[in-house]
Design an enzyme around this catalytic site. Structure first.
Site, short mmCIF file in Angstrom:
data_model
loop_
_atom_site.label_atom_id
_atom_site.label_comp_id
_atom_site.label_asym_id
_atom_site.label_seq_id
_atom_site.Cartn_x
_atom_site.Cartn_y
_atom_site.Cartn_z
N ARG A 193 -10.15 -31.03 -17.03
CA ARG A 193 -10.28 -29.64 -16.89
C ARG A 193 -9.23 -28.92 -17.71
O ARG A 193 -8.27 -29.32 -18.43
CB ARG A 193 -9.63 -29.42 -15.34
CG ARG A 193 -8.11 -29.94 -14.74
CD ARG A 193 -8.15 -29.54 -13.62
NE ARG A 193 -6.70 -30.13 -12.99
CZ ARG A 193 -6.69 -31.41 -12.21
NH1 ARG A 193 -7.78 -32.06 -12.04
NH2 ARG A 193 -5.52 -31.72 -11.86
N TRP A 200 0.93 -1.19 -0.06
CA TRP A 200 -0.08 0.02 0.07
C TRP A 200 0.80 1.09 -0.03
O TRP A 200 1.81 1.29 0.72
CB TRP A 200 -0.97 0.22 1.35
CG TRP A 200 -1.76 1.29 1.17
CD1 TRP A 200 -2.75 1.57 0.46
CD2 TRP A 200 -1.85 2.10 2.20
NE1 TRP A 200 -3.34 2.61 0.76
CE2 TRP A 200 -2.92 3.03 2.00
CE3 TRP A 200 -1.16 2.43 3.43
CZ2 TRP A 200 -3.13 4.33 2.82
CZ3 TRP A 200 -1.45 3.54 4.08
CH2 TRP A 200 -2.44 4.48 3.84
N MET A 201 0.63 1.96 -0.85
CA MET A 201 1.25 3.31 -1.02
C MET A 201 0.06 4.58 -0.72
O MET A 201 -0.54 4.44 -1.74
CB MET A 201 2.15 3.42 -2.18
CG MET A 201 3.40 2.58 -2.13
SD MET A 201 4.07 2.33 -3.84
CE MET A 201 4.82 4.18 -4.03
N ASN A 202 0.60 5.18 -0.08
CA ASN A 202 -0.55 6.37 0.30
C ASN A 202 -0.42 7.41 -0.85
O ASN A 202 -0.46 8.80 -0.36
CB ASN A 202 -0.74 6.74 1.60
CG ASN A 202 -1.71 7.51 2.16
OD1 ASN A 202 -2.88 7.32 1.20
ND2 ASN A 202 -1.95 8.03 3.09
N GLN A 257 -5.18 -17.42 -12.25
CA GLN A 257 -5.59 -18.01 -10.94
C GLN A 257 -5.33 -17.30 -9.61
O GLN A 257 -3.87 -17.11 -9.59
CB GLN A 257 -5.11 -19.45 -10.94
CG GLN A 257 -5.83 -20.45 -11.75
CD GLN A 257 -7.03 -20.99 -11.69
OE1 GLN A 257 -7.28 -21.95 -10.98
NE2 GLN A 257 -7.96 -20.28 -12.25
N ASP A 304 -1.67 -20.23 -12.20
CA ASP A 304 -1.46 -20.43 -13.60
C ASP A 304 -1.97 -19.02 -14.42
O ASP A 304 -3.12 -18.45 -14.00
CB ASP A 304 -2.76 -21.37 -14.06
CG ASP A 304 -2.60 -22.65 -13.13
OD1 ASP A 304 -1.88 -22.94 -12.18
OD2 ASP A 304 -3.52 -23.59 -13.51
N TRP A 360 -11.59 -22.78 -12.03
CA TRP A 360 -10.26 -23.22 -12.33
C TRP A 360 -9.67 -22.69 -13.77
O TRP A 360 -10.50 -22.04 -14.39
CB TRP A 360 -10.12 -24.66 -12.20
CG TRP A 360 -9.91 -25.16 -10.82
CD1 TRP A 360 -10.20 -24.54 -9.64
CD2 TRP A 360 -9.79 -26.14 -10.14
NE1 TRP A 360 -10.17 -24.65 -8.38
CE2 TRP A 360 -9.50 -26.26 -8.70
CE3 TRP A 360 -9.20 -27.46 -10.71
CZ2 TRP A 360 -9.13 -27.29 -8.02
CZ3 TRP A 360 -8.84 -28.59 -9.83
CH2 TRP A 360 -8.81 -28.36 -8.45
N SER A 361 -8.70 -23.47 -14.16
CA SER A 361 -8.09 -22.57 -15.25
C SER A 361 -8.66 -23.04 -16.62
O SER A 361 -9.70 -23.59 -16.71
CB SER A 361 -6.62 -23.37 -15.43
OG SER A 361 -5.72 -22.73 -14.62
N1 DQQ Z 1 -4.16 -25.28 -11.26
C1 DQQ Z 1 -3.85 -26.42 -12.28
C2 DQQ Z 1 -5.04 -26.69 -13.24
C3 DQQ Z 1 -6.29 -26.19 -12.40
C4 DQQ Z 1 -5.69 -24.93 -11.75
C5 DQQ Z 1 -2.56 -26.36 -12.77
C6 DQQ Z 1 -6.37 -24.94 -10.31
O1 DQQ Z 1 -5.17 -28.18 -13.70
O2 DQQ Z 1 -7.62 -25.91 -13.26
O3 DQQ Z 1 -1.88 -25.66 -11.99
O4 DQQ Z 1 -5.81 -23.86 -9.59
#
Ligand code: DQQ
Length: 600
Positions: A172, A19-21, A65, A49, A108-109
């Site tokens: 995923r 934080w910089m004011n 992420q 990610d 997630w990713s």
């Molecule tokens: N991080 C994994 C992915 C997933 C995500 C890879 C979850 O497979 O979707 O680092 O934070």
């Protein structure tokens, strides 16, 4: 602030922290907008990610992420930042929060795709109420917002579910979608089927209703779960066949990002790889150090493909809690096919030059066996260093007893302290004045059968003892092997000169080892390296970018103004530095966007 936070980086992407004011005004010239932005404190940030990077209407977007509530992994949310140059960033509001039944346990990713008519769409994995993984769609709420701040999730979510033999816990990270020859959309989702890493293929007419293809795009019985797959074309100069388009498939597994290159038929969706995952001795990887869950995007403005990756911490969880943050993004790299046509070459994007300030050059300096040369005049903890070594009597190299083995193993037996004929020679970065702390990045040359082998290594502190290694396959006609690395520091070095190294020792209390193994098939006479150094990260590029090693380093003594940079030669034979150029690096600017302060 820097004294309290010696490991925060100056020009690698990180979420806001300190934080910089002060009130800052940022004038962005590309749109007729003046934003008043304030840096705000958001202690406890975790970033992982990179998700859905894209270039859209003149603006670079990076989603990632992010845990907004703590410095460790959890509460996965899509954070969102934008930039005009991939260097300076404005952090926006979160794009996706885990608040719906189809993603309540985490957003997630995933990736972005720009649909016809210039409409971006996000495909991402949701962890649903049962913690099952499902695929979801989101689109910008207001396409006329140049920043695309708000995103709405599709009413059709989830749009892909784990049925017909798909394990709901191994399903995923959808890729950017592409259109095949019948214009249907294709996308792949990472999975593990019967224990084998798999890229499940789906097709769709409308981007909402997806049909699973009978065959996956690719799978491998040599690996487990594939996370964060990526699939994209590269232009390859074929042997007398002109330019042909090949496709790269990247999968993240074993904490590493591996890739294969092959031919893809957009009519049949058949993908035939040149050499499969884990098959070749080279084991193609983007980076042979810490580099995971990466993602590329097409920069249509500059006509290049840009690669981002998550660079995890290698300190302990309690260290992360104490410092209040964890996770960096790699410095963005361009990725294209290397000279051999068999490996990819990466290089920091050209914009890095904007950050260079003080410059130091050394030309034609002989480094006798056992000598050390301090590079003074730049800030050693925040630097970019290019170095090229010439080997005068290259024929007399040591024989390697075995055939080529794992470069990590090879190098751990041949650390910077072990005297050889040619090498170890290279750089000591993030080194304390007395050398009790150092990161050595070095070459070591052997003859193996008819080949020369060059090890390039670096030493690290006690936190994680992993040594990193990379093979570099060099075009026989080439006379040069190159390597590059980036660092970050605050004061200028004051003295220069040659002196005998006393502290290069495997017994040093804090050291780290990276290895580059260069396989030389021709009369290579010079070795070049590029190193980028930024307080707690060192990225090194060898073999004109075909072998890269990234590591986290947590010096205790060699921080900020106390970080020194040396060239060294611990072999018995002399080597010559034909050229060394080093620059201090400026800080990148990070701003926090605040809605109520946006004025048109
Ligand atoms: N991080 C994994 C992915 C997933 C995500 C890879 C979850 O497979 O979707 O680092 O934070």
């Amino acid at each position: 602030v820097l004294e309290e936070q010696p490991y925060r980086t100056a020009y690698h992407f990180q979420p806001p922290k300190n934080w910089m004011n002060v009130f800052l005004v940022l004038i962005l010239i590309h749109v007729p907008v003046i934003w008043h932005v304030l840096l705000v404190k958001t202690a406890n940030d975790e970033s992982a990610d990179p998700n859905g990077p894209m270039y859209y209407n003149g603006i670079y977007h990076l989603f990632y992420q992010h845990n907004p509530y703590g410095p460790l992994w959890g509460n996965m949310t899509w954070a969102h930042s934008i930039s005009y140059d991939l260097i300076n960033w404005v952090h926006l509001d979160h794009a996706l929060n885990p608040i719906d039944p189809f993603d309540i346990n985490g957003c997630w990713s995933g990736s972005t795709t720009i649909l016809p008519g210039g409409k971006p769409a996000i495909l991402y994995t949701g962890k649903d109420t049962k913690n099952h993984e499902v695929q979801n769609l989101a689109v910008p709420k207001n396409l006329s917002d140049p920043l695309l701040i708000e995103w709405v999730k599709s009413a059709h979510n989830p749009i892909m579910t784990p049925v017909n033999g798909i394990d709901p816990f191994f399903y995923r990270d959808p890729t950017t979608a592409w259109q095949g020859s019948n214009k249907r959309w294709r996308v792949i989702v990472g999975s593990q089927i019967d224990g084998h890493g798999t890229a499940i293929l789906y097709t769709s007419e409308d981007f909402v209703n997806w049909t699973r293809s009978e065959s996956p795009l690719h799978s491998s019985n040599r690996t487990g779960m594939w996370e964060c797959p990526d699939f994209y074309p590269v232009s390859v100069e074929g042997n007398g066949r002109g330019i042909e388009t090949k496709y790269v498939l990247k999968a993240s597994f074993n904490h590493q990002d591996h890739y294969v290159i092959g031919l893809y038929d957009p009519k049949t969706d058949i993908y035939v790889v040149d050499t499969d995952f884990m098959d070749s001795a080279l084991q193609l990887r983007y980076d042979y150090g810490k580099f995971y869950a990466s993602k590329t995007f097409l920069d249509s403005g500059k006509k290049r493909r840009v690669l981002w990756a998550w660079i995890e911490e290698t300190d302990s969880k309690s260290d992360d809690i104490e410092k209040g943050w964890s996770g960096l993004q790699s410095f963005p790299r361009t990725v294209s096919i290397g000279k051999s046509g068999e490996q990819l070459a990466q290089w920091p994007i050209k914009e890095i030059e904007k950050l260079r300030s003080e410059e130091v050059n050394i030309h034609d300096k002989e480094l006798k066996g056992g000598f050390l040369l301090e590079v003074v005049g730049i800030t050693g903890s925040q630097a970019d260093v290019e170095v090229s070594f010439v080997l005068p009597k290259f024929e007399e190299t040591e024989m390697m007893e075995q055939n080529l083995v794992d470069p990590q193993l090879l190098c751990s037996q041949n650390q910077a302290s072990v005297e050889g004929l040619f090498g170890p020679f290279g750089l000591l970065v993030l080194a304390s004045k007395d050398l009790t702390e150092q990161t050595a990045i070095f070459f070591r040359i052997f003859r193996s059968h008819s080949k020369y082998v060059v090890l390039m290594s670096s030493l690290r502190d006690e936190v994680e003892k992993t040594t990193y290694g990379a093979f570099i396959d060099v075009d026989p006609s080439s006379e040069t092997v190159s390597l590059r690395s980036l660092t970050s520091a605050l004061t200028k070095m004051s003295a220069s000169g040659l002196r005998k190294p006393s502290g290069i020792s495997a017994q040093s209390s804090r050291f780290r080892l990276f290895i580059f193994v260069v396989i030389l098939t021709g009369g290579v006479k010079s070795l070049e390296a590029l190193h980028t150094i930024d307080h707690s990260i060192v990225e090194s590029f060898g073999g004109e970018g075909v072998a890269c090693i990234t590591a986290r380093v947590y010096p205790k003594l060699a921080t900020d103004k106390d970080a020194h940079l040396y060239a060294f030669n611990n072999g018995t034979q002399s080597v010559k530095i034909s050229k060394l150029s080093a620059w201090s690096m400026k800080e990148a600017q990070f701003f926090q966007y605040r809605k109520e302060e946006r004025h048109f």
